[in-house]
Design a protein around this motif. Sequence first.
Motif: not given
Length: 231
Positions: A60-81
């Motif tokens: 199923h590799s052709k039907s899959s798409q990898a998406v990377r999401i980077i979201a900072p916390d409310p203080t803008g210091v830590l990142l949720l990768n």
Amino acid sequence: MMGHRLLICWNVPEGTGCCLNRGSSANIPKKVICVSLSASLLLILLTLGLTGQLGLPYLHSKSSQAVRIIAPDPTGVLLLNQSAVVDQQNGLVTFTVTSGMNLTSTVLFDIKHGLICYQPLRQESCFLRTMETSDYEDVDSLFQASAHKQSDLQLSVNETQRRTEFLGVVAASQADMSTLEEPFQVLCRDRTIHWTKRADGPGKQRLVYFCIDICFPNNICVSVCFYYLPD
């Protein structure tokens, strides 16, 4: 002698035997016949393989798409990768979430069957719950992002909405692994699976024992926290 046919056989260099009936096709070069037979056999094998008749695993590799999401916390210091593999054809989204403490958990959304499975790190169990309307809306944003080939998403601190969900682990609710779909069996191999249900909160007498943060391209981050319900 009458009533008998004479067969002429030989071995080509590759070791493949070929035979001809004298008087019928003896005038055809033996190499031509062997090459034709080999090509026909190869064509049959390729056809069976493509149609799945040989039991070859479907990729199923052709039907899959990898998406990377980077979201900072409310203080803008830590990142949720976190990374998400979106399988449009099979209706699957697999999250790999890495927290600020470098701890990784996996969350699997099965759209077709309306189920979410959580596999937290350092836990010997997986946790299962049914999807709700808000879950379908959040996952739909991932499908749209992958359709537009957005492989790297940076969420804004000011625009991100955050909410917390509490899920209680139901006592004596271990799920039968054999009744679940293959993606869940692969994810939770050698683990027990327990059903959970949404709750208002653990209360003072119950402590939250782990949380998983998940962010979606629609600027919504959800902190899912688990605790055991009273027996």
